[in-house]
Design an enzyme around this catalytic site. Sequence first.
Site, PDB file in Angstrom:
ATOM      1  N   ILE A   1     -24.622  46.586  11.994  1.00 24.70           N
ATOM      2  CA  ILE A   1     -23.942  47.545  11.653  1.00 24.70           C
ATOM      3  C   ILE A   1     -24.704  48.772  11.198  1.00 24.70           C
ATOM      4  O   ILE A   1     -25.751  48.745  10.645  1.00 24.70           O
ATOM      5  CB  ILE A   1     -23.357  46.788  10.470  1.00 24.70           C
ATOM      6  CG1 ILE A   1     -22.339  45.143  10.683  1.00 24.70           C
ATOM      7  CG2 ILE A   1     -22.485  47.845   9.704  1.00 24.70           C
ATOM      8  CD1 ILE A   1     -20.792  45.540  11.626  1.00 24.70           C
ATOM      9  N   LYS A   2     -23.898  49.731  11.280  1.00 26.22           N
ATOM     10  CA  LYS A   2     -24.861  50.876  11.118  1.00 26.22           C
ATOM     11  C   LYS A   2     -24.591  51.765   9.994  1.00 26.22           C
ATOM     12  O   LYS A   2     -22.923  51.947   9.683  1.00 26.22           O
ATOM     13  CB  LYS A   2     -24.254  51.747  12.068  1.00 26.22           C
ATOM     14  CG  LYS A   2     -25.334  51.664  13.901  1.00 26.22           C
ATOM     15  CD  LYS A   2     -24.661  52.840  14.669  1.00 26.22           C
ATOM     16  CE  LYS A   2     -25.646  53.761  14.367  1.00 26.22           C
ATOM     17  NZ  LYS A   2     -25.645  54.865  15.608  1.00 26.22           N
ATOM     18  N   ILE A   3     -24.875  51.333   8.966  1.00 27.31           N
ATOM     19  CA  ILE A   3     -25.166  52.453   7.552  1.00 27.31           C
ATOM     20  C   ILE A   3     -25.871  53.479   7.350  1.00 27.31           C
ATOM     21  O   ILE A   3     -27.339  53.040   7.775  1.00 27.31           O
ATOM     22  CB  ILE A   3     -25.260  51.400   6.332  1.00 27.31           C
ATOM     23  CG1 ILE A   3     -24.485  50.385   6.976  1.00 27.31           C
ATOM     24  CG2 ILE A   3     -25.246  51.791   5.336  1.00 27.31           C
ATOM     25  CD1 ILE A   3     -24.559  48.884   5.871  1.00 27.31           C
TER      26      ILE A   3
ATOM     27  N   LEU B   1     -22.184  48.702  15.977  1.00 27.92           N
ATOM     28  CA  LEU B   1     -20.776  49.726  15.350  1.00 27.92           C
ATOM     29  C   LEU B   1     -21.070  50.748  14.059  1.00 27.92           C
ATOM     30  O   LEU B   1     -21.568  49.888  12.870  1.00 27.92           O
ATOM     31  CB  LEU B   1     -20.173  48.824  15.547  1.00 27.92           C
ATOM     32  CG  LEU B   1     -18.758  49.060  15.196  1.00 27.92           C
ATOM     33  CD1 LEU B   1     -17.703  49.372  15.628  1.00 27.92           C
ATOM     34  CD2 LEU B   1     -17.922  47.454  14.479  1.00 27.92           C
TER      35      LEU B   1
END
Length: 361
Positions: free
Chosen positions: A138-140, A107
Site C-alpha cells: 500500500i503506497k502512503i 496500490l
Amino acid sequence: MKMTQKLHELRQSLWLDNISKEMLDKGILKRYIEEFSITGLTSNPTIFDHAIAHSHFYDRSIVELSSQGMEAEELFFELAMDDLRRAADLFRPIHDQTSCRDGWVSLEVSPLLAYDAEKTLFEAKRLYEAFQRPNLYIKIPGTKEGLPAIEEAIFEGIPINVTLLFTPEHYKEAAEAYMRGLERRLAKGLPLDVVSSVASLFVSRWDKATMHVVPENLKNQLGIAIAKKTYKFYRDLLDSDRWNILAQKKANPQLLLWASTGTKDPQASDILYVKNLIAPDTINTMPEETLLAFADHGQIGAILPRDGADADVVLSEFCQHGVDYQALGERLQKEGAEAFVNSWKDLLNSLQQKSSLLKTV
C-alpha cells in the site's frame, strides 16, 4: 546475458512503473517478466488514468460495475485491484522464491488523504484486506502527516511502499517510522518477518526542476547526487546497532527504491538513471519506455559507492548556484502531492465520463 538480468546479478531488482488491462490481456507483462527479468511493479493515479481513458479494455467492466451501483473511488479501486491481483499472481512465484523480498505490486491510497494520518491508515487497512493477496504494497506518502500512518500500518502488519520521498532526510524519516513500527511489534511479542516495506526516492524531478537554473556542466546531476547521499544513509542504517537488533529478530530491511527514473531531458541519455543508480539491495522501478530502452542498449555503469562518493561535493556546487536542496526537496514533495491529487481528480472525471457515455451506447 541480457543487461536487465545483469542488474539482478548485482542484487538490484527491476520493477515496472506501469500497469494496464491491455498489458495483462495481451501477455505483455508476462513477457517482460520472462524476457526482461521484471520482478515487481508500481502504479499511481496517472498510470491508471492513462490506461482507462485511452483504451476500451475497461469498458465492459465499467458497465458491469456501474450497473451494480459503483461509481467514483469505489469503481476505480475495483478496476485497479482486478488488474493488480492479476499482476500479483504473475509475480507470486517470485514472491515465494525470494521469501517475500521481491515480487510485489503497489496500490496507492487516495491522494486526497496525504495530510490525514487517521483516514490514510483506515484506507490502507481496508485496501490490503480487500486485495486478498500477500504481495501488495500500500503506497502512503512520506509527508509529515503520513509518517504516523506508516508507523501504525507497519505495527499492524500492513506492507507499505513509502512514496513521495525526495531528500535523504525524507528517507531517514521514513526509515524511522518503519523501525518504530517494528520495535513496537517486538515489544508486543509479534513476529517481524511478516512485515515488509520499501522507501521510494524520486530522482528525475530534481533535474527537471533545476534544468534552467544551473550551468550546462551541472545539468542532470542533482538527482543522482541526492540518490548517492541517500544510499549512504541507507547503508549506514543497515549497519547500525539499532537495525542489527531488529535483523536478529528476522526483520526484513526496508529496501530503497529509485522512483521517477525516466529521463526528463530529451538531450540526456534515455537510460541515465538506470546505468547511474546501480546499487546492491535496491529497486529501480522504471517507465515502460525506459525498460525497453535499457533492454535494447543498456549499459552497466559503476556501482554506487557505499560512502556516497562525490554527493556532498556536487550538492555544494548546486548550493553555490543558489539551489538549496533541502528547501527544493520540500517544494518537490508538496508539488508531487498536489500533482497526484490533480491526477486523481482527472482519473475520477475520466471514469465518470466513460461510465456515462457507455450507458448511452
